[in-house]
Scaffold this motif. Structure first.
Motif, PDB file in Angstrom:
ATOM      1  N   GLN A 271       0.819  -1.213   0.000  1.00 29.42           N
ATOM      2  CA  GLN A 271       0.000   0.000   0.000  1.00 29.42           C
ATOM      3  C   GLN A 271       0.853   1.264   0.000  1.00 29.42           C
ATOM      4  OE1 GLN A 271      -2.609  -0.813   3.438  1.00 29.42           O
ATOM      5  NE2 GLN A 271      -4.223  -1.392   1.989  1.00 29.42           N
ATOM      6  N   VAL A 272       1.876   1.229  -0.853  1.00 27.44           N
ATOM      7  CA  VAL A 272       2.738   2.395  -1.027  1.00 27.44           C
ATOM      8  C   VAL A 272       2.851   2.690  -2.513  1.00 27.44           C
ATOM      9  CG1 VAL A 272       4.045   1.877   1.071  1.00 27.44           C
ATOM     10  CG2 VAL A 272       4.874   1.017  -1.142  1.00 27.44           C
ATOM     11  N   THR A 273       3.390   3.842  -2.845  1.00 30.15           N
ATOM     12  CA  THR A 273       3.582   4.175  -4.246  1.00 30.15           C
ATOM     13  C   THR A 273       4.853   3.507  -4.758  1.00 30.15           C
ATOM     14  OG1 THR A 273       4.922   6.153  -3.852  1.00 30.15           O
ATOM     15  CG2 THR A 273       2.522   6.427  -3.841  1.00 30.15           C
ATOM     16  N   LEU A 274       4.956   3.425  -6.060  1.00 30.59           N
ATOM     17  CA  LEU A 274       6.155   2.866  -6.671  1.00 30.59           C
ATOM     18  C   LEU A 274       7.378   3.701  -6.279  1.00 30.59           C
ATOM     19  CD1 LEU A 274       7.311   0.724  -8.566  1.00 30.59           C
ATOM     20  CD2 LEU A 274       6.784   2.250 -10.486  1.00 30.59           C
ATOM     21  N   SER A 275       7.217   5.008  -6.248  1.00 30.36           N
ATOM     22  CA  SER A 275       8.324   5.889  -5.863  1.00 30.36           C
ATOM     23  C   SER A 275       8.787   5.610  -4.449  1.00 30.36           C
ATOM     24  CB  SER A 275       7.905   7.360  -5.995  1.00 30.36           C
ATOM     25  OG  SER A 275       7.627   7.694  -7.342  1.00 30.36           O
ATOM     26  N   GLN A 276       7.854   5.405  -3.547  1.00 27.50           N
ATOM     27  CA  GLN A 276       8.217   5.119  -2.157  1.00 27.50           C
ATOM     28  C   GLN A 276       8.986   3.805  -2.046  1.00 27.50           C
ATOM     29  OE1 GLN A 276       4.202   5.477  -0.566  1.00 27.50           O
ATOM     30  NE2 GLN A 276       4.770   7.330   0.555  1.00 27.50           N
ATOM     31  N   LEU A 277       8.575   2.827  -2.832  1.00 31.07           N
ATOM     32  CA  LEU A 277       9.262   1.536  -2.824  1.00 31.07           C
ATOM     33  C   LEU A 277      10.696   1.692  -3.333  1.00 31.07           C
ATOM     34  CD1 LEU A 277       9.004  -1.605  -2.515  1.00 31.07           C
ATOM     35  CD2 LEU A 277       8.435  -1.637  -4.951  1.00 31.07           C
ATOM     36  N   VAL A 278      10.858   2.443  -4.416  1.00 26.49           N
ATOM     37  CA  VAL A 278      12.186   2.632  -5.003  1.00 26.49           C
ATOM     38  C   VAL A 278      13.094   3.397  -4.046  1.00 26.49           C
ATOM     39  CG1 VAL A 278      13.460   3.750  -6.869  1.00 26.49           C
ATOM     40  CG2 VAL A 278      11.347   2.503  -7.378  1.00 26.49           C
ATOM     41  N   LEU A 279      12.567   4.444  -3.426  1.00 26.40           N
ATOM     42  CA  LEU A 279      13.372   5.231  -2.485  1.00 26.40           C
ATOM     43  C   LEU A 279      13.815   4.384  -1.298  1.00 26.40           C
ATOM     44  CD1 LEU A 279      11.451   8.642  -2.412  1.00 26.40           C
ATOM     45  CD2 LEU A 279      13.697   8.200  -3.420  1.00 26.40           C
ATOM     46  N   ARG A 280      12.910   3.545  -0.814  1.00 28.20           N
ATOM     47  CA  ARG A 280      13.260   2.730   0.348  1.00 28.20           C
ATOM     48  C   ARG A 280      14.319   1.690  -0.005  1.00 28.20           C
ATOM     49  NH1 ARG A 280      14.725   3.058   5.247  1.00 28.20           N
ATOM     50  NH2 ARG A 280      13.994   1.427   6.656  1.00 28.20           N
ATOM     51  N   TRP A 281      14.170   1.049  -1.156  1.00 28.33           N
ATOM     52  CA  TRP A 281      15.206   0.093  -1.577  1.00 28.33           C
ATOM     53  C   TRP A 281      16.560   0.781  -1.625  1.00 28.33           C
ATOM     54  CZ3 TRP A 281      18.735   0.197  -5.483  1.00 28.33           C
ATOM     55  CH2 TRP A 281      19.447  -0.996  -5.719  1.00 28.33           C
ATOM     56  N   THR A 282      16.594   1.966  -2.200  1.00 28.14           N
ATOM     57  CA  THR A 282      17.859   2.701  -2.339  1.00 28.14           C
ATOM     58  C   THR A 282      18.462   3.003  -0.972  1.00 28.14           C
ATOM     59  OG1 THR A 282      16.912   3.739  -4.323  1.00 28.14           O
ATOM     60  CG2 THR A 282      18.960   4.653  -3.468  1.00 28.14           C
ATOM     61  N   SER A 283      17.638   3.414  -0.035  1.00 27.94           N
ATOM     62  CA  SER A 283      18.134   3.792   1.294  1.00 27.94           C
ATOM     63  C   SER A 283      18.660   2.604   2.084  1.00 27.94           C
ATOM     64  CB  SER A 283      17.034   4.485   2.098  1.00 27.94           C
ATOM     65  OG  SER A 283      16.061   3.559   2.550  1.00 27.94           O
ATOM     66  N   LEU A 284      18.276   1.403   1.698  1.00 30.67           N
ATOM     67  CA  LEU A 284      18.695   0.196   2.425  1.00 30.67           C
ATOM     68  C   LEU A 284      19.958  -0.438   1.865  1.00 30.67           C
ATOM     69  CD1 LEU A 284      15.213  -1.487   3.017  1.00 30.67           C
ATOM     70  CD2 LEU A 284      16.651  -0.353   4.724  1.00 30.67           C
ATOM     71  N   GLN A 285      20.516   0.149   0.829  1.00 25.97           N
ATOM     72  CA  GLN A 285      21.718  -0.430   0.224  1.00 25.97           C
ATOM     73  C   GLN A 285      22.967  -0.074   1.036  1.00 25.97           C
ATOM     74  OE1 GLN A 285      21.063  -2.715  -2.224  1.00 25.97           O
ATOM     75  NE2 GLN A 285      19.061  -2.051  -1.462  1.00 25.97           N
ATOM     76  N   PRO A 286      23.952  -0.972   1.082  1.00 30.62           N
ATOM     77  CA  PRO A 286      25.155  -0.754   1.892  1.00 30.62           C
ATOM     78  C   PRO A 286      25.874   0.551   1.549  1.00 30.62           C
ATOM     79  CG  PRO A 286      25.073  -3.022   1.105  1.00 30.62           C
ATOM     80  CD  PRO A 286      23.967  -2.286   0.403  1.00 30.62           C
ATOM     81  N   GLY A 287      26.284   1.253   2.587  1.00 23.97           N
ATOM     82  CA  GLY A 287      27.081   2.457   2.417  1.00 23.97           C
ATOM     83  C   GLY A 287      26.291   3.735   2.215  1.00 23.97           C
ATOM     84  N   ILE A 288      24.999   3.628   1.969  1.00 18.08           N
ATOM     85  CA  ILE A 288      24.197   4.821   1.693  1.00 18.08           C
ATOM     86  C   ILE A 288      23.775   5.487   3.006  1.00 18.08           C
ATOM     87  CG2 ILE A 288      22.143   5.744   0.580  1.00 18.08           C
ATOM     88  CD1 ILE A 288      24.244   4.552  -1.334  1.00 18.08           C
ATOM     89  N   THR A 289      24.175   6.742   3.187  1.00 22.82           N
ATOM     90  CA  THR A 289      23.777   7.489   4.386  1.00 22.82           C
ATOM     91  C   THR A 289      22.416   8.129   4.183  1.00 22.82           C
ATOM     92  OG1 THR A 289      26.093   8.002   4.872  1.00 22.82           O
ATOM     93  CG2 THR A 289      24.417   9.319   5.993  1.00 22.82           C
ATOM     94  N   ALA A 290      22.256   8.801   3.063  1.00 23.05           N
ATOM     95  CA  ALA A 290      20.996   9.496   2.788  1.00 23.05           C
ATOM     96  C   ALA A 290      20.693   9.448   1.302  1.00 23.05           C
ATOM     97  CB  ALA A 290      21.076  10.947   3.262  1.00 23.05           C
ATOM     98  N   VAL A 291      19.414   9.528   0.986  1.00 21.55           N
ATOM     99  CA  VAL A 291      18.943   9.494  -0.399  1.00 21.55           C
ATOM    100  C   VAL A 291      18.239  10.812  -0.685  1.00 21.55           C
ATOM    101  CG1 VAL A 291      17.410   8.349  -2.031  1.00 21.55           C
ATOM    102  CG2 VAL A 291      18.657   6.995  -0.333  1.00 21.55           C
TER     103      VAL A 291
END
Length: 327
Positions: A271-291
């Motif tokens: 129950q989220v938007t596609l954009s929200q899903l993409v942003l969250r995946w990105t934020s969970l990748q190793p080494g990423i502090t902020a998106v």
């Protein structure tokens, strides 16, 4: 909102940080002032305490709008991230290296990369005035300037930290070799680089280096300037003066559309938007502090902030990653 410590500093950035490129209007088909300010206020109201801007965004307009939006707010609760090193007003007097021709009102404006000491000091004073503040939390070199010694740039940033005009210094678009050279003078707090589901080159060398050396990564273009939102495959149209008309042609759009068709059921299930899903995946990748997530109105800003709350299981991540392998 989730907050993460930035590199070797005491700054804590929200995992979703407000990207203020588009509100500058330039290269994005214009902007609406009130919508732009409302987007910043909505971000702040939903826990997105950091705003990333730059003098080049709208030739100063983005910084001015940020300064206007935060007026009257508790400055200590806001992290202002800005940049330097792109000169368009001719003040570089032939120094630096030509980057590209920007356009404003139908006129070509030559933009140069220049990171010499006198230019950094000049740009910081101008940014402080536009932002209506007396310090910048994180000042970043916008693009490498091969004509200026990295040592000179880093020494100038160190001076600005000692003067209290900036709290921390970072770089943007640096490769590993450039980070190593910079660190001989001043360890950058962060490296702001392009990173998305469609562009994962940094995972091979840059991410391992930053993790080993306590350097944060701020990811820009996680949505590939809106392409991964899916709306351009559903009849969305771009204005003629929107730079994305050409930007999107670098991708295999058929494969991108296939990826979106794989991601959409996951987003619907959560129950989220596609954009929200993409942003969250990105934020969970190793080494990423902020998106960095751009927003041109309050609703977009709110949705971006809420992406930090999306829960992705190991199974979800595996499904997404298998789809990415087909790109």
């Amino acid at each position: 909102m989730e907050y993460r410590k930035l590199g070797n500093t005491d700054l804590k950035l929200p995992v979703i940080t407000h990207g203020a490129f588009a509100i500058g209007g330039n290269m994005w088909g214009g902007n609406d002032k009130q919508d732009s300010i409302s987007s910043i206020l909505a971000s702040l109201d939903h826990g997105v305490s950091a705003i990333d801007t730059a003098p080049f965004y709208g030739f100063g307009l983005s910084e001015e709008l940020v300064g206007e939006a935060i007026k009257g707010r508790d400055r200590t609760s806001i992290q202002l991230l800005s940049k330097f090193g792109l000169v368009w007003d001719g003040s570089n007097k032939g120094k630096g290296v030509f980057f590209f021709d920007a356009e404003e009102s139908g006129k070509k404006i030559p933009v140069y990369r220049y990171a010499g000491k006198e230019n950094i000091i000049k740009e910081v004073e101008e940014s402080l005035k536009r932002l209506a503040t007396d310090y910048i939390d994180l000042l970043q070199l916008h693009w490498p300037d091969q004509t200026t010694p990295i040592e000179e740039t880093m020494e100038t940033l160190e001076i600005l930290i000692k003067q209290g005009k900036i709290r921390a210094a970072g770089v943007s678009n640096y490769n590993t070799a450039q980070l190593k050279e910079a660190s001989e003078t001043l360890l950058p707090a962060s490296n702001q680089v392009s990173y998305s589901m469609l562009n994962r080159e940094i995972e091979e060398e840059l991410v391992p280096y930053t993790l080993a050396n306590n350097i944060g990564i701020i990811a820009y273009s996680p949505m590939e300037r809106g392409l991964l939102s899916g709306k351009y495959f559903r009849g969305g149209k771009l204005k003629e003066n929107d730079h994305r008309q050409g930007y999107f042609t670098q991708f295999n759009l058929d494969k991108v559309q296939d990826l979106i068709q794989t991601l959409e059921p996951i987003a619907i299930d959560k129950q989220v938007t596609l954009s929200q899903l993409v942003l969250r995946w990105t934020s969970l990748q190793p080494g990423i502090t902020a998106v960095l997530a751009g927003a041109r109105n309050a609703q977009q800003a709110k949705e971006n902030a809420q992406s930090a709350q999306v829960s992705l299981s190991a199974e979800d991540l595996e499904t997404i990653n298998k789809a990415l392998e087909k790109l």
